[in-house]
Structure formats: structure tokens, C-alpha cells
Design an enzyme around this catalytic site. Structure first.
Site, short mmCIF file in Angstrom:
data_model
loop_
_atom_site.label_atom_id
_atom_site.label_comp_id
_atom_site.label_asym_id
_atom_site.label_seq_id
_atom_site.Cartn_x
_atom_site.Cartn_y
_atom_site.Cartn_z
N GLY A 114 35.50 14.51 10.39
CA GLY A 114 35.20 13.78 9.07
C GLY A 114 34.63 12.25 9.62
O GLY A 114 34.68 11.49 8.91
N GLY A 116 31.52 11.52 11.05
CA GLY A 116 30.12 11.54 11.06
C GLY A 116 29.40 12.08 12.43
O GLY A 116 28.29 12.09 12.47
N LEU A 117 30.13 12.82 13.15
CA LEU A 117 29.51 13.54 14.26
C LEU A 117 29.30 15.00 14.22
O LEU A 117 29.13 15.79 15.16
CB LEU A 117 30.57 13.16 15.36
CG LEU A 117 30.78 11.77 15.93
CD1 LEU A 117 31.49 11.69 17.23
CD2 LEU A 117 29.08 11.10 16.23
N SER A 119 31.45 17.44 12.84
CA SER A 119 32.48 18.33 13.13
C SER A 119 32.52 19.64 12.44
O SER A 119 32.65 20.93 12.83
CB SER A 119 33.83 17.87 13.16
OG SER A 119 34.30 17.68 11.85
N SER A 120 32.10 19.36 10.89
CA SER A 120 32.21 20.60 10.16
C SER A 120 31.11 21.58 10.58
O SER A 120 31.35 22.95 10.90
CB SER A 120 32.19 20.02 8.81
OG SER A 120 30.89 19.49 8.42
N ASP A 164 22.58 18.89 9.66
CA ASP A 164 23.65 18.91 10.58
C ASP A 164 23.96 20.65 11.12
O ASP A 164 23.99 20.71 12.38
CB ASP A 164 25.12 18.82 9.76
CG ASP A 164 25.23 17.39 9.36
OD1 ASP A 164 24.14 16.68 9.40
OD2 ASP A 164 26.45 16.82 9.37
#
Ligand SMILES: Nc1ncnc2c1ncn2[C@@H]1O[C@H](COP(=O)(O)OP(=O)(O)OP(=O)(O)O)[C@@H](O)[C@H]1O
Ligand SMILES: C[C@@](O)(CCO)CC(=O)[O-]
Ligand SMILES: [Mg+2]
Length: 328
Positions: A114, A116-117, A119-120, A164
Site C-alpha cells: 500500500g 505506492g510501489l 505491491s497489489s 500498474d
């Protein structure tokens, strides 16, 4: 057992505005989520998420919300763990026509959650690739990106761009504008990341920008102005002009801040990077807390960030050339 990994990302430009059809330029970075998937004899899904909480925990259930396990972690943590994986597996069941298949899924990730990189997206991309391969189906990167996008779109209540997931599936630097996703050339960028140890709620932050945009014409103009920055940023990237890239990143941060998605600690880290003579710095991803990205070929920014109150971790990130990788 099939194991795949997929990278996280930073946004050089364009997060949030990309949700409204403006272009964005994310870059994959060498921080990865690894997902192992093994088919079960029954149709259950069992998820072991090593890094999701400080202790890590395992959730096993039959696949419907009424069948949630009685485990000693909060319901919100279970939904957090299950939401993306659940939907990713649903996409794999759909694409392989194997409706009844069950899996044991193990997740390990170097990407803070969570923050901003991405992960999801990394977890979803790696899970889709590994689960499909476990069933003997090899998906092309484009198909993985499509299925991963549908997963994020579903979990984030219909508010997700393709940025993303496409970036994580294909690696490198990409440009996304609506449904148009492509890889672009990028010079070797001196990326430094500062992490405040916190996280933001992507769904809530995206909803906040949507509300502002509906309420105020100037907020809609701000979103469009971010699109203008991205187009200029693409030229600077093609020219390898780090000074111009930095200026545009600073501008992009200011506009994200105006849209209410920065935070005190993100602003503090951005200013620490600027004071250390970084070319530029901005928050990355949904914001609210988490990470900033700065450009600095010298050690100054990393050092300054490591002494900045509110910055928990500062590190350099290499551009990840590869997207999804097949490990086993
Ligand atoms: N290691 C992990 N194990 C299990 N689930 C994970 C893991 N990492 C991320 N996730 C899932 O992704 C969610 C975080 O996604 P979110 O979109 O809020 O943040 P992010 O992707 O890290 O940041 P951003 O979207 O701003 O780049 C977690 O709540 C969890 O559901
Ligand atoms: C905030 C956002 O633009 C990026 C989150 O990493 C949301 C999205 O594109 O889905
Ligand atoms: Mg995300």
C-alpha cells in the site's frame, strides 16, 4: 508447483490522472513479489502471505465469504490478504475454464504494502501467471496484464487504470493512456526511493480525486495539466534530460498535492530530496503515505532521506527490464 515473480513500480509521472484517460509513465523496479501456486485435490483456496502482517499468517477457506476461516487476525486483514488473490484466481479459473480447481498460494514480497510501489499489481500478475502454469496454460504477457487489470478493477470498485498491472507484467518503462499500453525506451535512471513506513488506501484516495474533479472545474483542469506534464516528461525521457525530468516531477508532485493525495511525511521527504539537490522528487502511486521517488546520481539524497524524521527507509532502485519471471 509453479512459482512466478513480478516487479513493483514507481510512477515517473501521471498517477491518478491516468484513471481519467490522461497518459502516465510508470517504470518497473527490481523489487519483486514471488507467488508459488500448487493445485489442491479439492476446490479450496489457501493463502499464506508471508509479509502481510508482521507475523505472517495463513488463511484457508472454501472460496465464499460465508466460509471465512476462524483465525486470529482481523477481518480487514483477511479481506486485505484475500481480495486481490481471490480475484486473480477467479480470473485464472475463467481463462482456463477450470471452475472447480483449488490452490495453495504462497506469497513473499520485497514490496512494501500500500506504499505506492505497486505491491497489489505485482502479487496479482505473479499469481495469475503461476496459477495458469500450474494448470498447464502459458499466458502471454498481454493476457496476464489484461487479467491482472480486471482483477485490480474489480477489487478497487471499478476505479483502476491499466498502468500498474501492464508495467508489472511487461517490465521496463511503459506508457499507458486509457486502453493503449506500450513499452517505451528509458535511459538508466538514478532512482532513489524514500519510504515513510506508512500506507495509503488506494480506493479512498482515488475516490477523493474523483469527488474533487466532479465538484471543481479547476480540479478537472489540474488532472488535465498532469497529462500535459506527462507529455513533456516523455520528451525529456527520450532526450535523457534529467534536469527537465526532475523539474517536471516537482511540478507533478505539486499538482498531486493540490489534489489532496500527498501527506506531511511525503512532502517532508520530497523537500529533503530537493534540499539534497536531487533533480526532482514526487510521491509515487496512490499517495496518502508510503513512498516518494527522486532522481539523484549522487549518494546525497539517499543519505539526506536516511536522516529525515518520518523516513523509515531510503534505498536505490534499479529499473527492472523483465516483467513477470518464471522461477519454477
Ligand atoms: N505480500 C503480499 N501478500 C498478500 N497480499 C499482498 C501483498 N502485497 C500486497 N498485497 C495486496 O495488495 C494490497 C495493497 O494494494 P494497494 O493497491 O492498496 O497498494 P500498492 O499496490 O502497494 O500501492 P499503489 O497501488 O499505490 O502502487 C494489500 O492490501 C494486499 O491485498
Ligand atoms: C492512483 C493510481 O493511478 C495508481 C496507483 O498505483 C490508481 C490506478 O491507476 O489504478
Ligand atoms: Mg496497487
Amino acid at each position: 508447483m509453479a512459482v512466478s515473480s513480478a516487479p513493483g513500480k514507481v510512477y515517473l509521472f501521471g498517477e491518478h490522472a491516468v484513471v481519467y484517460g490522461e497518459p502516465a509513465v510508470p517504470c518497473a523496479i527490481e523489487r519483486r513479489a514471488r507467488v508459488g501456486v500448487e493445485q489442491r485435490a479439492d476446490s479450496k483456496l489457501r493463502v499464506h502471505a508471508e509479509d502481510l502482517s508482521l507475523d505472517g499468517f495463513t488463511v484457508e477457506y472454501g472460496g465464499s465469504t460465508d466460509d471465512r476461516p476462524d483465525v486470529d487476525v482481523s477481518e480487514s486483514l483477511i479481506s486485505a490478504a484475500m481480495g486481490y488473490v481471490d480475484e486473480a484466481i477467479a480470473q485464472v479459473r475463467d481463462v482456463t475454464d477450470e471452475d472447480e480447481v483449488g490452490f495453495d498460494v504462497t506469497i513473499e514480497s520485497d514490496i512494501p504494502l500500500g506504499a505506492g510501489l505497486g505491491s497489489s499489481a505485482a502479487v496479482v500478475v505473479a499469481a495469475i501467471d503461476a496459477a495458469a502454469r500450474e494448470l498447464g496454460v502459458s499466458l502471454e504477457a498481454d493476457e496476464i496484464a489484461e487479467r491482472a487489470y480486471r482483477t485490480e478493477h474489480e477489487v478497487q470498485d471499478g476505479q483502476a487504470s491499466r498502468a500498474d498491472t501492464f508495467c508489472s507484467a511487461t517490465g521496463g518503462a511503459v506508457r499507458v493512456e486509457g486502453d493503449d499500453c506500450r513499452s517505451i525506451e528509458a535511459p538508466d535512471l538514478p532512482i532513489v526511493i524514500g519510504f515513510d513506513g506508512g500506507a495509503g488506501d488506494t480506493g479512498q484516495l482515488v475516490a477523493g480525486v474523483r469527488d474533487l474533479r466532479e465538484e471543481y472545474g479547476f480540479a478537472a483542469d489540474t488532472v488535465e495539466a498532469i497529462g500535459d506534464i506527462v507529455r513533456r516528461g516523455e520528451e525529456a525521457l527520450a532526450d535523457g534530460d534529467l534536469e527537465e525530468l526532475g523539474r517536471l516531477m516537482n511540478f507533478n508532485h505539486g499538482l498531486l498535492s493540490a489534489l489532496g493525495v500527498s501527506s506531511r511525511s511525503l512532502d517532508t521527504m520530497v523537500w529533503a530530496a530537493r534540499d539534497a539537490d536531487a533533480y526532482g522528487a514526487k510521491l509515487t502511486g496512490a499517495g496518502g503515505g508510503g513512498c516518494i521517488v527522486a532522481l539523484d546520481p549522487t549518494p546525497e539524497t539517499e543519505t539526506a532521506l536516511s536522516f529525515t524524521p518520518g523516513c523509515e527507509d531510503a534505498f536505490r532502485a534499479e529499473l527492472a527490464e523483465a516483467g513477470v519471471k518464471r522461477l519454477e
